[in-house]
Design a protein around this motif. Structure first.
Motif, mmCIF file in Angstrom:
data_model
loop_
_atom_site.group_PDB
_atom_site.id
_atom_site.type_symbol
_atom_site.label_atom_id
_atom_site.label_comp_id
_atom_site.label_asym_id
_atom_site.label_seq_id
_atom_site.Cartn_x
_atom_site.Cartn_y
_atom_site.Cartn_z
ATOM 1 N N LYS A 43 0.822 -1.248 -0.058
ATOM 2 C CA LYS A 43 -0.021 0.197 -0.068
ATOM 3 C C LYS A 43 0.947 1.241 -0.020
ATOM 4 O O LYS A 43 1.791 1.301 0.746
ATOM 5 C CB LYS A 43 -0.864 -0.013 1.195
ATOM 6 C CG LYS A 43 -1.976 0.911 1.137
ATOM 7 C CD LYS A 43 -3.252 0.703 2.066
ATOM 8 C CE LYS A 43 -4.307 1.494 2.098
ATOM 9 N NZ LYS A 43 -5.110 1.150 0.993
ATOM 10 N N ARG A 44 0.407 2.195 -0.660
ATOM 11 C CA ARG A 44 1.085 3.461 -0.887
ATOM 12 C C ARG A 44 0.770 4.478 0.412
ATOM 13 O O ARG A 44 -0.495 4.665 0.608
ATOM 14 C CB ARG A 44 0.701 4.360 -2.064
ATOM 15 C CG ARG A 44 1.395 5.508 -2.281
ATOM 16 C CD ARG A 44 0.648 6.421 -3.462
ATOM 17 N NE ARG A 44 0.630 5.352 -4.749
ATOM 18 C CZ ARG A 44 1.668 5.237 -5.759
ATOM 19 N NH1 ARG A 44 2.731 5.740 -5.446
ATOM 20 N NH2 ARG A 44 1.303 4.636 -6.813
ATOM 21 N N THR A 45 1.826 4.688 0.996
ATOM 22 C CA THR A 45 1.718 5.312 2.449
ATOM 23 C C THR A 45 2.652 6.371 2.486
ATOM 24 O O THR A 45 3.795 6.153 1.750
ATOM 25 C CB THR A 45 1.783 4.374 3.812
ATOM 26 O OG1 THR A 45 3.132 3.702 3.768
ATOM 27 C CG2 THR A 45 0.759 3.404 3.740
ATOM 28 N N ALA A 54 0.362 6.088 -10.585
ATOM 29 C CA ALA A 54 0.476 6.961 -9.609
ATOM 30 C C ALA A 54 -0.850 7.234 -8.840
ATOM 31 O O ALA A 54 -1.030 7.445 -7.862
ATOM 32 C CB ALA A 54 1.155 8.338 -9.863
ATOM 33 N N GLU A 76 -3.742 2.988 -5.132
ATOM 34 C CA GLU A 76 -3.513 2.973 -3.839
ATOM 35 C C GLU A 76 -2.360 2.322 -3.497
ATOM 36 O O GLU A 76 -1.948 2.105 -2.222
ATOM 37 C CB GLU A 76 -4.730 2.504 -3.010
ATOM 38 C CG GLU A 76 -5.014 1.264 -3.181
ATOM 39 C CD GLU A 76 -6.559 0.632 -2.370
ATOM 40 O OE1 GLU A 76 -6.283 0.664 -1.062
ATOM 41 O OE2 GLU A 76 -7.428 0.626 -3.070
ATOM 42 N N ALA A 127 1.669 1.056 -3.985
ATOM 43 C CA ALA A 127 2.853 1.930 -4.506
ATOM 44 C C ALA A 127 3.747 0.621 -5.301
ATOM 45 O O ALA A 127 4.493 0.791 -6.488
ATOM 46 C CB ALA A 127 3.810 2.307 -3.479
#
Length: 106
Positions: A15-17, A54, A57, A59
Protein backbone atom coordinates in the motif's frame (compact mmCIF):
# COMPACT_ATOMS: atom_id res chain seq x y z
CA UNK A 1 -6.24 -26.26 -19.42
CA UNK A 2 -3.14 -25.73 -21.55
CA UNK A 3 0.23 -26.74 -20.05
CA UNK A 4 1.35 -23.10 -19.91
CA UNK A 5 -1.78 -21.76 -18.20
CA UNK A 6 -1.29 -21.23 -14.47
CA UNK A 7 -3.63 -22.79 -11.96
CA UNK A 8 -3.29 -19.91 -9.51
CA UNK A 9 -2.25 -16.28 -9.54
CA UNK A 10 -0.87 -14.73 -6.38
CA UNK A 11 -0.55 -10.95 -6.18
CA UNK A 12 1.45 -9.29 -3.41
CA UNK A 13 0.60 -5.62 -2.91
CA UNK A 14 2.31 -2.87 -0.92
CA UNK A 15 0.00 0.00 0.00
CA UNK A 16 1.10 3.53 -0.85
CA UNK A 17 1.64 5.34 2.47
CA UNK A 18 3.55 8.52 3.36
CA UNK A 19 6.18 6.56 5.30
CA UNK A 20 6.59 3.61 2.88
CA UNK A 21 10.18 2.66 2.16
CA UNK A 22 10.78 0.23 -0.69
CA UNK A 23 14.21 -0.64 -2.11
CA UNK A 24 13.26 -1.77 -5.59
CA UNK A 25 16.86 -2.63 -6.47
CA UNK A 26 17.22 -5.00 -3.52
CA UNK A 27 13.77 -6.43 -4.18
CA UNK A 28 14.63 -7.26 -7.81
CA UNK A 29 18.23 -8.40 -7.39
CA UNK A 30 18.06 -10.22 -4.05
CA UNK A 31 14.56 -10.93 -2.73
CA UNK A 32 12.95 -12.19 -5.94
CA UNK A 33 15.86 -14.56 -6.73
CA UNK A 34 15.80 -15.80 -3.11
CA UNK A 35 12.09 -16.63 -3.23
CA UNK A 36 12.43 -18.08 -6.73
CA UNK A 37 15.20 -20.42 -5.58
CA UNK A 38 12.76 -22.03 -3.15
CA UNK A 39 9.56 -21.71 -5.14
CA UNK A 40 10.48 -22.64 -8.72
CA UNK A 41 10.92 -26.32 -7.77
CA UNK A 42 7.61 -26.15 -5.87
CA UNK A 43 5.44 -24.91 -8.74
CA UNK A 44 6.16 -21.23 -9.34
CA UNK A 45 5.98 -20.73 -13.10
CA UNK A 46 6.93 -17.05 -13.38
CA UNK A 47 6.81 -13.79 -11.46
CA UNK A 48 6.67 -10.14 -12.42
CA UNK A 49 7.41 -7.01 -10.37
CA UNK A 50 4.86 -4.29 -11.09
CA UNK A 51 4.89 -0.54 -10.48
CA UNK A 52 1.25 0.58 -10.31
CA UNK A 53 0.25 3.93 -11.76
CA UNK A 54 0.50 6.99 -9.52
CA UNK A 55 -3.29 7.00 -9.08
CA UNK A 56 -3.26 3.52 -7.52
CA UNK A 57 -3.54 3.04 -3.78
CA UNK A 58 -0.66 0.58 -4.10
CA UNK A 59 2.96 1.58 -4.67
CA UNK A 60 4.45 -1.81 -5.58
CA UNK A 61 3.18 -5.24 -6.55
CA UNK A 62 4.41 -8.69 -7.46
CA UNK A 63 2.35 -11.04 -9.59
CA UNK A 64 3.20 -14.74 -9.39
CA UNK A 65 1.88 -17.51 -11.61
CA UNK A 66 1.74 -20.97 -10.00
CA UNK A 67 1.01 -24.40 -11.48
CA UNK A 68 -1.84 -24.84 -9.01
CA UNK A 69 -3.34 -23.36 -5.88
CA UNK A 70 -2.24 -26.52 -4.06
CA UNK A 71 1.38 -25.93 -5.12
CA UNK A 72 1.24 -22.42 -3.58
CA UNK A 73 -0.37 -23.73 -0.41
CA UNK A 74 2.21 -26.51 -0.10
CA UNK A 75 5.08 -24.03 -0.57
CA UNK A 76 3.66 -21.87 2.24
CA UNK A 77 3.85 -24.90 4.57
CA UNK A 78 7.63 -25.32 4.23
CA UNK A 79 8.48 -23.56 7.48
CA UNK A 80 12.27 -23.24 7.03
CA UNK A 81 11.98 -21.71 3.56
CA UNK A 82 9.18 -19.36 4.57
CA UNK A 83 11.18 -18.13 7.56
CA UNK A 84 14.03 -17.18 5.19
CA UNK A 85 11.70 -15.45 2.71
CA UNK A 86 9.69 -13.60 5.36
CA UNK A 87 12.86 -12.69 7.22
CA UNK A 88 14.19 -10.96 4.12
CA UNK A 89 11.18 -8.66 3.62
CA UNK A 90 12.47 -6.11 6.14
CA UNK A 91 15.60 -5.71 4.01
CA UNK A 92 13.65 -3.96 1.24
CA UNK A 93 10.51 -2.49 2.82
CA UNK A 94 8.84 -1.33 5.98
CA UNK A 95 5.45 -1.98 4.39
CA UNK A 96 3.21 -4.92 5.16
CA UNK A 97 2.50 -7.17 2.17
CA UNK A 98 -1.13 -7.81 1.28
CA UNK A 99 -1.70 -11.13 -0.50
CA UNK A 100 -4.45 -11.74 -3.04
CA UNK A 101 -4.56 -15.49 -3.70
CA UNK A 102 -6.74 -16.77 -6.50
CA UNK A 103 -7.46 -19.91 -8.46
CA UNK A 104 -7.53 -19.42 -12.23
CA UNK A 105 -10.88 -20.31 -13.75
CA UNK A 106 -10.93 -22.96 -16.49
Amino acid sequence: MSPTKPGAIITVLYKRTPDLKFDLGYFQTTHVPLASKFWLPRGLMEAHAVIPTAESEFAFAMTMYWKSLEAWEDAMKVKEEMEVIRGDVGQFTNGAPLFVVGKVLP
